[in-house]
Design a protein around this motif. Structure first.
Motif, PDB file in Angstrom:
ATOM      1  N   LEU A  48      56.659  26.701  46.408  1.00 47.17           N
ATOM      2  CA  LEU A  48      55.392  27.432  46.417  1.00 47.17           C
ATOM      3  C   LEU A  48      54.299  26.548  47.012  1.00 47.17           C
ATOM      4  O   LEU A  48      54.097  25.414  46.564  1.00 47.17           O
ATOM      5  N   TYR A  49      53.608  27.078  48.023  1.00 49.10           N
ATOM      6  CA  TYR A  49      52.400  26.398  48.532  1.00 49.10           C
ATOM      7  C   TYR A  49      51.243  26.831  47.634  1.00 49.10           C
ATOM      8  O   TYR A  49      51.040  28.030  47.409  1.00 49.10           O
ATOM      9  N   ILE A  50      50.477  25.867  47.149  1.00 46.39           N
ATOM     10  CA  ILE A  50      49.330  26.174  46.275  1.00 46.39           C
ATOM     11  C   ILE A  50      48.077  25.623  46.953  1.00 46.39           C
ATOM     12  O   ILE A  50      47.914  24.402  47.079  1.00 46.39           O
ATOM     13  N   LEU A  51      47.221  26.514  47.397  1.00 47.35           N
ATOM     14  CA  LEU A  51      46.043  26.090  48.172  1.00 47.35           C
ATOM     15  C   LEU A  51      44.800  26.152  47.294  1.00 47.35           C
ATOM     16  O   LEU A  51      44.468  27.209  46.734  1.00 47.35           O
ATOM     17  N   ASP A  52      44.109  25.037  47.213  1.00 46.47           N
ATOM     18  CA  ASP A  52      42.912  24.919  46.376  1.00 46.47           C
ATOM     19  C   ASP A  52      41.675  25.270  47.220  1.00 46.47           C
ATOM     20  O   ASP A  52      41.246  24.488  48.072  1.00 46.47           O
ATOM     21  N   GLU A  53      41.122  26.444  46.929  1.00 48.52           N
ATOM     22  CA  GLU A  53      40.008  26.946  47.755  1.00 48.52           C
ATOM     23  C   GLU A  53      38.807  26.000  47.719  1.00 48.52           C
ATOM     24  O   GLU A  53      38.148  25.775  48.741  1.00 48.52           O
ATOM     25  N   ALA A  54      38.524  25.417  46.548  1.00 46.45           N
ATOM     26  CA  ALA A  54      37.344  24.551  46.422  1.00 46.45           C
ATOM     27  C   ALA A  54      37.439  23.345  47.359  1.00 46.45           C
ATOM     28  O   ALA A  54      36.425  22.908  47.921  1.00 46.45           O
ATOM     29  N   THR A  55      38.649  22.824  47.548  1.00 47.71           N
ATOM     30  CA  THR A  55      38.791  21.648  48.417  1.00 47.71           C
ATOM     31  C   THR A  55      38.556  22.017  49.875  1.00 47.71           C
ATOM     32  O   THR A  55      37.887  21.284  50.611  1.00 47.71           O
ATOM     33  N   VAL A  56      39.077  23.173  50.305  1.00 52.66           N
ATOM     34  CA  VAL A  56      38.843  23.602  51.691  1.00 52.66           C
ATOM     35  C   VAL A  56      37.345  23.806  51.916  1.00 52.66           C
ATOM     36  O   VAL A  56      36.782  23.349  52.918  1.00 52.66           O
ATOM     37  N   ARG A  57      36.717  24.478  50.953  1.00 54.50           N
ATOM     38  CA  ARG A  57      35.279  24.764  51.124  1.00 54.50           C
ATOM     39  C   ARG A  57      34.456  23.469  51.101  1.00 54.50           C
ATOM     40  O   ARG A  57      33.489  23.327  51.847  1.00 54.50           O
ATOM     41  N   ALA A  58      34.846  22.528  50.264  1.00 54.53           N
ATOM     42  CA  ALA A  58      34.111  21.246  50.207  1.00 54.53           C
ATOM     43  C   ALA A  58      34.213  20.529  51.556  1.00 54.53           C
ATOM     44  O   ALA A  58      33.224  19.988  52.068  1.00 54.53           O
ATOM     45  N   ALA A  59      35.414  20.545  52.150  1.00 55.03           N
ATOM     46  CA  ALA A  59      35.585  19.873  53.448  1.00 55.03           C
ATOM     47  C   ALA A  59      34.741  20.567  54.515  1.00 55.03           C
ATOM     48  O   ALA A  59      34.058  19.911  55.314  1.00 55.03           O
ATOM     49  N   ALA A  60      34.765  21.902  54.516  1.00 54.34           N
ATOM     50  CA  ALA A  60      33.987  22.649  55.515  1.00 54.34           C
ATOM     51  C   ALA A  60      32.497  22.332  55.359  1.00 54.34           C
ATOM     52  O   ALA A  60      31.785  22.079  56.337  1.00 54.34           O
ATOM     53  N   ARG A  61      32.040  22.309  54.111  1.00 56.70           N
ATOM     54  CA  ARG A  61      30.614  22.022  53.866  1.00 56.70           C
ATOM     55  C   ARG A  61      30.265  20.617  54.303  1.00 56.70           C
ATOM     56  O   ARG A  61      29.203  20.367  54.869  1.00 56.70           O
ATOM     57  N   GLN A  62      31.184  19.665  54.067  1.00 58.20           N
ATOM     58  CA  GLN A  62      30.875  18.281  54.455  1.00 58.20           C
ATOM     59  C   GLN A  62      30.764  18.146  55.963  1.00 58.20           C
ATOM     60  O   GLN A  62      29.920  17.407  56.460  1.00 58.20           O
ATOM     61  N   TYR A  63      31.589  18.856  56.704  1.00 55.96           N
ATOM     62  CA  TYR A  63      31.439  18.855  58.170  1.00 55.96           C
ATOM     63  C   TYR A  63      30.074  19.428  58.542  1.00 55.96           C
ATOM     64  O   TYR A  63      29.318  18.823  59.303  1.00 55.96           O
ATOM     65  N   ARG A  64      29.768  20.607  57.988  1.00 60.59           N
ATOM     66  CA  ARG A  64      28.513  21.272  58.368  1.00 60.59           C
ATOM     67  C   ARG A  64      27.303  20.424  58.001  1.00 60.59           C
ATOM     68  O   ARG A  64      26.392  20.211  58.800  1.00 60.59           O
ATOM     69  N   GLN A  65      27.295  19.950  56.752  1.00 54.71           N
ATOM     70  CA  GLN A  65      26.111  19.199  56.290  1.00 54.71           C
ATOM     71  C   GLN A  65      25.965  17.871  57.033  1.00 54.71           C
ATOM     72  O   GLN A  65      24.856  17.430  57.319  1.00 54.71           O
ATOM     73  N   SER A  66      27.071  17.230  57.365  1.00 48.19           N
ATOM     74  CA  SER A  66      26.977  15.947  58.075  1.00 48.19           C
ATOM     75  C   SER A  66      26.418  16.171  59.478  1.00 48.19           C
ATOM     76  O   SER A  66      25.593  15.391  59.957  1.00 48.19           O
ATOM     77  N   PHE A  67      26.864  17.231  60.147  1.00 43.77           N
ATOM     78  CA  PHE A  67      26.291  17.512  61.474  1.00 43.77           C
ATOM     79  C   PHE A  67      24.803  17.821  61.356  1.00 43.77           C
ATOM     80  O   PHE A  67      24.007  17.380  62.185  1.00 43.77           O
ATOM     81  N   ALA A  68      24.427  18.574  60.320  1.00 42.40           N
ATOM     82  CA  ALA A  68      23.005  18.900  60.144  1.00 42.40           C
ATOM     83  C   ALA A  68      22.213  17.605  59.960  1.00 42.40           C
ATOM     84  O   ALA A  68      21.085  17.466  60.430  1.00 42.40           O
ATOM     85  N   GLN A  69      22.819  16.638  59.282  1.00 43.10           N
ATOM     86  CA  GLN A  69      22.128  15.369  59.027  1.00 43.10           C
ATOM     87  C   GLN A  69      22.041  14.490  60.278  1.00 43.10           C
ATOM     88  O   GLN A  69      21.027  13.847  60.526  1.00 43.10           O
TER      89      GLN A  69
END
Ligand SMILES: Cc1ncc(COP(=O)(O)O)c(C=O)c1O
Length: 458
Positions: A56-77
């Motif tokens: 079974l693949y178990i995908l943790d949504e919070a981790t994907v979203r955290a990574a996406a946010r870190q990309y976005r926020q770092s570029f904004a910075q």
């Protein structure tokens, strides 16, 4: 810091948002119950296997979203211009993952008609889809042009074909030119793409001819340049070097009167599979890219281009774990003990393809001491079907749930039906809820495309 089995350090989820997911072996929400049972996304792995089966693949949504946010926020910075982060969907292309990426404001990079259809059906606007590939078919090109996607042109044949498509429906396809930057990086030979001996993109010395072609084809909207130097990269220097090279291409285009305005620096940031891996954080990678582009543009007085990147592995790799049931065991005295699980190279072909290493635990024995060094084998008819070599584990019993970390990237997307194994299910976990995002294949699915010529029917 809670020490699990020796290979795996669990960083408490309280500080999850501050962590760069690509630097963690475990998903950010990983935890252990008082009774020693592994949790991901608030769900017990053992319970998930009971409900959805194994592997079974178990995908943790919070981790994907955290990574996406870190990309976005770092570029904004770090970048004072326009930015678009794309998710490289080759890492894991399915409706749910594309929808999560899009809901985080990410565009999608696709490399086939299948990945394109998946992104479109997930509701990703075509304007945010970028189409790659070194041998796109005419049908794939036509679909991408008709939908209004951006095309990353890889070679002469493709440029001719896109130019032919252009007039047909009064469309003016957006075209980015992929060039091999000639930058070496230390990663596996098969996932290195930026050095000159690569099947992808134009050679740098073809750039002036490509620009002549571009000038002769104003029916195409020439928007900029793309380069990708490889995958699972831990050094920042190659990406820093890339920024200088890619800005030089923009300057050359300006000089011949083609004011292109977008630069795509590809993906490539590595993730931590085992304790000894030490990738930079998402923020550190973004900072180096942004500073490089800003400085290179300032040096030649060029306005800042729209900046794109397309991470795959670092967005989703650490967010997924694969749970297997332990089965048979073979002990060879003074040599090795093999412990076999109910999946293997069909759900994770990376170890046999790239000699990739992983970390794993026994999800139902998180408090048990490690007692033996074993080699975890898959169930395929292939001696090389080994998932983990020489790993310390507690004493396992058949039916235990071995859980491998860092399986979000290039596992499901590279999965096969070798030995006619049905591909596993995938569940999306968040806040204690688990939802099926990919159904387990059945034997009927496996036989769906088979046709038995009448003369062979018995
Ligand atoms: C063109 C291109 N872009 C992006 C990626 C994503 O790379 P990664 O998963 O290492 O971020 C790849 C993967 O090799 C690629 O070939």
């Amino acid at each position: 810091m809670v020490l699990l089995h020796p290979q795996v350090t669990l960083i408490p989820s309280a500080s999850a948002d501050a962590e760069s997911p690509n630097q963690q072996i475990l998903p950010l929400t990983a935890d252990v119950t008082a009774s020693g049972s592994l949790m991901v996304g608030g769900c017990e792995v053992v319970e998930l296997v009971r409900q959805f089966g194994s592997p079974l693949y178990i995908l943790d949504e919070a981790t994907v979203r955290a990574a996406a946010r870190q990309y976005r926020q770092s570029f904004a910075q770090f970048y004072p211009g326009e930015v678009q982060v794309l998710y490289a969907s080759k890492a894991w292309s399915c409706l749910a993952v594309c929808a999560i990426a899009a809901s985080e404001g990410l565009g999608i990079d696709v490399v086939s008609g299948g990945e394109l259809q998946t992104a479109l059906q997930a509701g990703v606007p075509a304007a945010n889809i970028y189409f790659h590939g070194n041998n796109k078919s005419q049908g794939e090109l036509a679909l991408a042009v008709q939908q209004g996607c951006t095309l990353i042109a890889d070679n002469w044949l493709e440029l001719e074909q896109i130019a032919e498509q252009a007039g047909q429906n009064g469309q003016r396809p957006r075209v980015m030119i992929r060039i091999t930057p000639g930058i070496e990086c230390h990663t596996h030979e098969y996932i290195r793409t930026g050095h000159l001996d690569s099947k992808f993109g134009f050679d740098p010395d073809q750039l002036s001819d490509v620009l002549v072609f571009a000038q002769a084809h104003p029916e195409l909207d020439w928007i900029g340049f793309h380069a990708h130097i490889g995958s699972q990269i831990f050094e920042l220097k190659p990406h820093q070097d890339l920024t200088q090279v890619i800005v030089d291409w923009l300057v050359q285009a300006q000089q011949v009167g083609l004011p292109m305005q977008e630069l795509n620096v590809g993906g490539g940031l590595g993730i931590r599979y085992v304790e000894t891996d030490n990738p930079p954080s998402i923020a550190a990678w973004v900072k180096v890219i942004c500073e490089g582009i800003v400085n290179a543009c300032a040096a030649v007085n060029l306005p800042l281009p729209k900046l794109l990147c397309e991470p795959g592995r670092s967005l989703i790799g650490s967010a997924c774990v694969t749970a297997y049931r332990v089965g048979s065991r073979k002990h060879i005295p003074n040599l090795r003990t093999y412990v076999s699980v109910d999946g293997g190279m069909s759900d994770n072909p990376r170890p046999i393809t790239y000699q990739s290493q992983y970390s794993a635990v026994v999800a139902n024995r998180m408090h048990d001491p490690t007692q033996e060094i074993v080699t975890v084998a898959g169930k395929h008819c292939e001696s090389g079907d080994i998932l983990l070599k020489d790993i310390s584990l507690p004493q396992t019993q058949p039916g235990d749930i071995l859980t491998v970390f860092g399986t979000g990237a290039y596992n499901y997307s590279m999965a096969s039906n070798y030995n006619r194994l049905p591909r596993p299910a995938a569940v999306l976990v968040q806040d204690g809820h688990a939802e099926l995002m990919i159904e387990r294949e059945t034997y009927t699915d496996l036989l769906r495309q088979d046709r038995l010529p009448a003369r062979l029917v018995r």
